[in-house]
Structures are given as C-alpha cells and as structure tokens.
Write a protein that holds these residues in place. Sequence first.
Motif, PDB file in Angstrom:
ATOM      1  N   ARG A   1       0.064  -0.496   0.924  1.00 32.25           N
ATOM      2  CA  ARG A   1       0.173  -1.462   2.007  1.00 32.25           C
ATOM      3  C   ARG A   1       1.632  -1.634   2.388  1.00 32.25           C
ATOM      4  NH1 ARG A   1      -4.500  -5.808   2.127  1.00 32.25           N
ATOM      5  NH2 ARG A   1      -6.067  -4.197   2.227  1.00 32.25           N
TER       6      ARG A   1
ATOM      7  N   GLY B   1     -11.295   2.974  -8.340  1.00 27.70           N
ATOM      8  CA  GLY B   1     -10.022   3.191  -9.018  1.00 27.70           C
ATOM      9  C   GLY B   1      -8.983   3.865  -8.143  1.00 27.70           C
ATOM     10  N   ASN B   2      -9.297   4.078  -6.879  1.00 30.23           N
ATOM     11  CA  ASN B   2      -8.335   4.682  -5.957  1.00 30.23           C
ATOM     12  C   ASN B   2      -7.290   3.641  -5.554  1.00 30.23           C
ATOM     13  OD1 ASN B   2      -9.729   7.207  -5.804  1.00 30.23           O
ATOM     14  ND2 ASN B   2     -11.261   6.167  -4.553  1.00 30.23           N
ATOM     15  N   THR B   3      -6.252   4.087  -4.857  1.00 27.37           N
ATOM     16  CA  THR B   3      -5.197   3.168  -4.447  1.00 27.37           C
ATOM     17  C   THR B   3      -4.905   3.294  -2.958  1.00 27.37           C
ATOM     18  OG1 THR B   3      -3.490   4.776  -5.030  1.00 27.37           O
ATOM     19  CG2 THR B   3      -4.051   3.118  -6.691  1.00 27.37           C
ATOM     20  N   LYS B   4      -4.427   2.205  -2.389  1.00 24.46           N
ATOM     21  CA  LYS B   4      -3.940   2.186  -1.015  1.00 24.46           C
ATOM     22  C   LYS B   4      -2.505   1.685  -1.070  1.00 24.46           C
ATOM     23  CE  LYS B   4      -7.983   1.146   1.790  1.00 24.46           C
ATOM     24  NZ  LYS B   4      -8.641   0.144   2.611  1.00 24.46           N
TER      25      LYS B   4
ATOM     26  N   LYS C   1       3.297  -2.315  -1.061  1.00 25.08           N
ATOM     27  CA  LYS C   1       2.531  -2.838  -2.182  1.00 25.08           C
ATOM     28  C   LYS C   1       1.391  -1.863  -2.452  1.00 25.08           C
ATOM     29  CE  LYS C   1       1.247  -7.329  -2.430  1.00 25.08           C
ATOM     30  NZ  LYS C   1       0.470  -8.532  -2.114  1.00 25.08           N
ATOM     31  N   ILE C   2       1.173  -1.503  -3.714  1.00 21.39           N
ATOM     32  CA  ILE C   2       0.073  -0.609  -4.074  1.00 21.39           C
ATOM     33  C   ILE C   2      -1.106  -1.469  -4.507  1.00 21.39           C
ATOM     34  CG2 ILE C   2      -0.686   1.189  -5.662  1.00 21.39           C
ATOM     35  CD1 ILE C   2       2.238   2.168  -5.676  1.00 21.39           C
ATOM     36  N   VAL C   3      -2.272  -1.227  -3.877  1.00 19.63           N
ATOM     37  CA  VAL C   3      -3.466  -2.041  -4.110  1.00 19.63           C
ATOM     38  C   VAL C   3      -4.565  -1.154  -4.671  1.00 19.63           C
ATOM     39  CG1 VAL C   3      -5.160  -3.535  -3.004  1.00 19.63           C
ATOM     40  CG2 VAL C   3      -2.840  -3.491  -2.158  1.00 19.63           C
ATOM     41  N   ARG C   4      -5.236  -1.617  -5.713  1.00 21.94           N
ATOM     42  CA  ARG C   4      -6.368  -0.872  -6.266  1.00 21.94           C
ATOM     43  C   ARG C   4      -7.588  -1.152  -5.405  1.00 21.94           C
ATOM     44  NH1 ARG C   4     -10.971  -1.281  -9.140  1.00 21.94           N
ATOM     45  NH2 ARG C   4     -11.407   0.335 -10.680  1.00 21.94           N
ATOM     46  N   ILE C   5      -8.325  -0.078  -5.080  1.00 17.77           N
ATOM     47  CA  ILE C   5      -9.544  -0.229  -4.290  1.00 17.77           C
ATOM     48  C   ILE C   5     -10.728   0.332  -5.067  1.00 17.77           C
ATOM     49  CG2 ILE C   5      -8.339  -0.237  -2.088  1.00 17.77           C
ATOM     50  CD1 ILE C   5      -9.209   2.703  -1.771  1.00 17.77           C
ATOM     51  N   THR C   6     -11.902   0.298  -4.469  1.00 15.87           N
ATOM     52  CA  THR C   6     -13.122   0.728  -5.132  1.00 15.87           C
ATOM     53  C   THR C   6     -13.005   2.144  -5.675  1.00 15.87           C
ATOM     54  OG1 THR C   6     -14.279  -0.598  -3.494  1.00 15.87           O
ATOM     55  CG2 THR C   6     -15.623   0.824  -4.855  1.00 15.87           C
TER      56      THR C   6
END
Length: 125
Positions: free
Chosen positions: A54, A49-52, A42-47
């Motif tokens: 999962r 506008g970057n992505t992690k 799963k691709i999650v947006r983080i602070t």
Amino acid sequence: MLWQGESVRKVTGGRRRPAQGKRRFEIGLAPADTHIGEDRTKIVRITGGNTKVRSMRAQYANVTKLSNGETKKVKIENVEENGANPNYVRRNLLTKGAIVRTEIGRARIMSRPGQDGIINAVLLE
C-alpha cells in the motif's frame, strides 16, 4: 472498517435471519488514502498469506508518453481533478483516474496506488 457480508434485510424490506454472525474475513480494510509526500509504503497481509503493498504517500510517478512510448519518473506537484470524489482534490489524494500536475505536464493515474504501491500515469496531450 467495513463489514462486507450479506445484508440483514431483503430487497423487499423483510428481515433475513442469518445462519451465522460476522466473520473476520468479511471485514474490509481501511482505505490507503495515498497523499503527495515523501514515499511511504505499508505491506499488508491478504487472503492466502499473500501480500499487497500500500502506498501511503508518494512523491513520484512513472509517466508514459503515448506518442512514442517513452516513460519517465517525474515529480507530482498537485492533484487537479478527481472523478471519484471532488473532495479528494482539496485533500491531494491520489487514486486511479485522478489527473495530476507533474513536472512535464498533466497526467492521468492508471494504477491503483492503494493496491499496487506504485503510481503509473499517462501523459495527457
């Protein structure tokens, strides 16, 4: 979800009157709880506008043999030990530090599957 802001209580037990309430960026996300199974990420947006990426389920791990530095992609069979929480062994959850049984032997997970989206491990000899 978990609010990660400052506590309303002081260390002494007295009450702190916060100047502002809870903010959206102070709320944490639910843990990934990576299981053994067909690969699912799963691709999650983080602070910022970057992505992690999962890893929700994983079937394979990149296992490195420290004696010669050779790395292989091997299938994970089950979780044998987990220092983070003994209950994770029963649930077959993959976390950093967990010891898993693979096709070529026991290995310790060195990466963070819920943060990196991949499982890197070191063979225990």
